[in-house]
Design an enzyme around this catalytic site. Sequence first.
Site, PDB file in Angstrom:
ATOM      1  N   ASP A  20       0.841  -1.204   0.000  1.00  0.00           N
ATOM      2  CA  ASP A  20       0.000   0.000   0.000  1.00  0.00           C
ATOM      3  C   ASP A  20       0.872   1.249   0.000  1.00  0.00           C
ATOM      4  OD1 ASP A  20      -2.178  -1.635   0.047  1.00  0.00           O
ATOM      5  OD2 ASP A  20      -2.769  -1.194   2.119  1.00  0.00           O
ATOM      6  N   GLY A 226     -19.855   0.806   7.651  1.00  0.00           N
ATOM      7  CA  GLY A 226     -18.979   1.891   8.086  1.00  0.00           C
ATOM      8  C   GLY A 226     -19.262   2.282   9.524  1.00  0.00           C
ATOM      9  N   ASP A 257     -11.448  -5.199   6.017  1.00  0.00           N
ATOM     10  CA  ASP A 257     -10.637  -6.419   6.143  1.00  0.00           C
ATOM     11  C   ASP A 257     -10.452  -6.807   7.611  1.00  0.00           C
ATOM     12  OD1 ASP A 257     -10.359  -6.331   3.378  1.00  0.00           O
ATOM     13  OD2 ASP A 257      -8.564  -5.098   3.526  1.00  0.00           O
TER      14      ASP A 257
HETATM   15  O1  RIB Z   1      -9.160  -3.105   1.813  1.00  0.00           O
HETATM   16  C1  RIB Z   1      -7.997  -2.333   1.830  1.00  0.00           C
HETATM   17  C2  RIB Z   1      -7.010  -2.908   0.894  1.00  0.00           C
HETATM   18  O2  RIB Z   1      -7.503  -2.817  -0.411  1.00  0.00           O
HETATM   19  C3  RIB Z   1      -5.675  -2.199   0.865  1.00  0.00           C
HETATM   20  O3  RIB Z   1      -4.754  -2.791   1.731  1.00  0.00           O
HETATM   21  C4  RIB Z   1      -5.279  -2.308  -0.597  1.00  0.00           C
HETATM   22  O4  RIB Z   1      -4.102  -3.006  -0.781  1.00  0.00           O
HETATM   23  C5  RIB Z   1      -6.433  -2.969  -1.293  1.00  0.00           C
HETATM   24  O5  RIB Z   1      -6.233  -4.312  -1.433  1.00  0.00           O
END
Ligand code: RIB
Length: 311
Positions: A20, A226, A257
């Site tokens: 990222d 959210g 995530d």
């Molecule tokens: O959900 C966030 C993620 O989306 C980030 O880490 C980026 O790499 C994308 O995969």
Amino acid sequence: MSALNRRPPEIVVVGSTMTDMIAYVTRAPNSGETVIGDSFSLGFGGKGANQAVMSSRFGAKVKMINTLGDDVFGETTLKNFKEQGIDTTYVNRVPGPSGVAPIWVEADGSNRIICVPGANFAMTVPQVQSALSEISEIDVLVGQLEIRQEVSAAAFAAARARGITTILNPAPFAPLLPELLKNSDWVIPNETEFAGLDKSGRAPDSDDVIIDVARNLNCRLVVTLGEKGAAYVDRDWKVVRVAAPKVTAIDTTGAGDAFVGAFAVGLGLGFEPLKAVKLGCASASLSVTRKGTQSSYPSKQEALELLSQVD
Ligand code: RIB
């Protein structure tokens, strides 16, 4: 038995890794415009890797199935997995670049992400089938849409044939292969992905819409909302809403995530869905109060505290 005393869940993530590249900016530029950013950070990301790391923080035994390139990002990602206690036996390397994700985060914490999959798209059906055939104990298999869908579909079919619980995070949204959807026990979209899953593009604004979409998908559905928390459809086709703890968001990157990784641990520990959703909301809320993706996730100590607090 307290969750802390149970056997750690065995979780397999078949999914992506990215590096990222996050620019923090007061406001994102318009087309043709240049703006001056406030700060920048380089960190580990990719929806698959993030979910694996979040699960690992809770003490789950996590195996990652992925493909990295032969560049420096592949090296550092592999090293990060090892430091996070994630089993990399099934992480392959191929010539070429690893996945990268340029990200913009604005002052309100909202983000815009571009994923360039690189080696993630070199993952193959035989690779995941062979890896899964070698892993004897799996409680939960987790997938997303940053690798080729036919690869995820093959993994989910193999898991379903063994009675393993499967969780699909349909992100970033793409129309789902019927084979993948058919073998997904749980589907966890955010609001944007939810609208993509609905044939008429409706937002998850009412219980009726959420139930309608769950019925059409024919799977268990959790929608992340959210700052409003999450909603899931229970076995009686009723919507149960879980409020998120009130926090000030500074960077929402990877919050979804964190939710998925924590939810997977909850299911793996045998929690009822309500408790697993609460664990997901608590983890995601903590993550948005810090900058970065994996760097914003609860530490092992904090994860244990969240586990002991959730009821
Ligand atoms: O959900 C966030 C993620 O989306 C980030 O880490 C980026 O790499 C994308 O995969």
